[in-house]
Design an enzyme around this catalytic site. Sequence first.
Site, PDB file in Angstrom:
ATOM      1  N   VAL A 264       0.853  -1.194   0.000  1.00 38.14           N
ATOM      2  CA  VAL A 264       0.000   0.000   0.000  1.00 38.14           C
ATOM      3  C   VAL A 264       0.885   1.239   0.000  1.00 38.14           C
ATOM      4  O   VAL A 264       1.889   1.302   0.693  1.00 38.14           O
ATOM      5  CB  VAL A 264      -0.972   0.068   1.206  1.00 38.14           C
ATOM      6  N   LYS A 265       0.470   2.186  -0.815  1.00 34.96           N
ATOM      7  CA  LYS A 265       1.202   3.447  -0.929  1.00 34.96           C
ATOM      8  C   LYS A 265       0.405   4.474  -0.153  1.00 34.96           C
ATOM      9  O   LYS A 265      -0.753   4.754  -0.494  1.00 34.96           O
ATOM     10  CB  LYS A 265       1.280   3.794  -2.409  1.00 34.96           C
TER      11      LYS A 265
END
Length: 262
Positions: free
Chosen positions: A176-177
């Site tokens: 996840v960014k």
Amino acid sequence: MLPVKDSPIYRDGTMLVLAYDHGLEHGPSDFQNVPGTEDPERVFEAATHDAVTALAVGKGLAEAYYPSYEDDVTLMAKCNGNSNLSVGEPYSPPTWSVDYAAEVGAEAVGYTLYAGSNHEDKMVKEFRKVQEDARDHDMPVVMWAYPRGQPIKDTGSEEVISYAGRIGLELGADVVKCKYTGTPESMETVVRMSHPTDVILSGGSKTSDQEFLESVEAAMGVGCKGLAVGRNVFQREDPTDILDKLEGVVHEGESADAALAD
Ligand code: FBP
């Protein structure tokens, strides 16, 4: 989850994704300060730097430029996107299929999910197909985990960002960014809530070398695995210089001060 650490988007456990979907997401205003930044070739060249483990672009740029760079660049297909010309609740429609991205040469998929938007249900359903198709191709999935929409009052809070990271884990993202929450302690919560999904830092608008590298160092210090960055690289006169410094902080465990002194 895939054994993603073996995938080419990692370099010995850390990653640096160069993102260049800004022409769609933000438009020409992102290219105005530094002449030449509108030229995708400049960014494809930057992506050949050893520090860069993947280049995230949309379909049009991949089709036009990736054939010339396939030996030197790992392609992450940014499979959805939206312009900021439209108004209303955030929604990012699919722009190319995972199957077609694989045909073009992509080795990973990037996908935005606006948790909290009125269109969240539609985006979750669309993400399901992307995630399952990516599994068929053994491609890691990086979620741009952006909580956004009318009910979300503070898109930068620890609670909201750690919820977004957790949603990535629950929906099957490998990475996840997330935006920086502002302190190492609160970012550590994001990492803990998202585990075993890896967290990478989102670049954000351009800041000074010092401020930018210090936020990267702080994030790496609490367990983030790297970052996905656009403007803080391509809006600099010399992308190579900041990539040299990022190589130290992201991949070699250097402090921001040490990287700045090199
Ligand atoms: P930046 O490092 O320039 O923020 O780029 C990362 C990114 O996620 C891009 O992929 C995307 O175009 C942009 O940020 C989205 O920015 P915003 O937060 O304004 O929607």
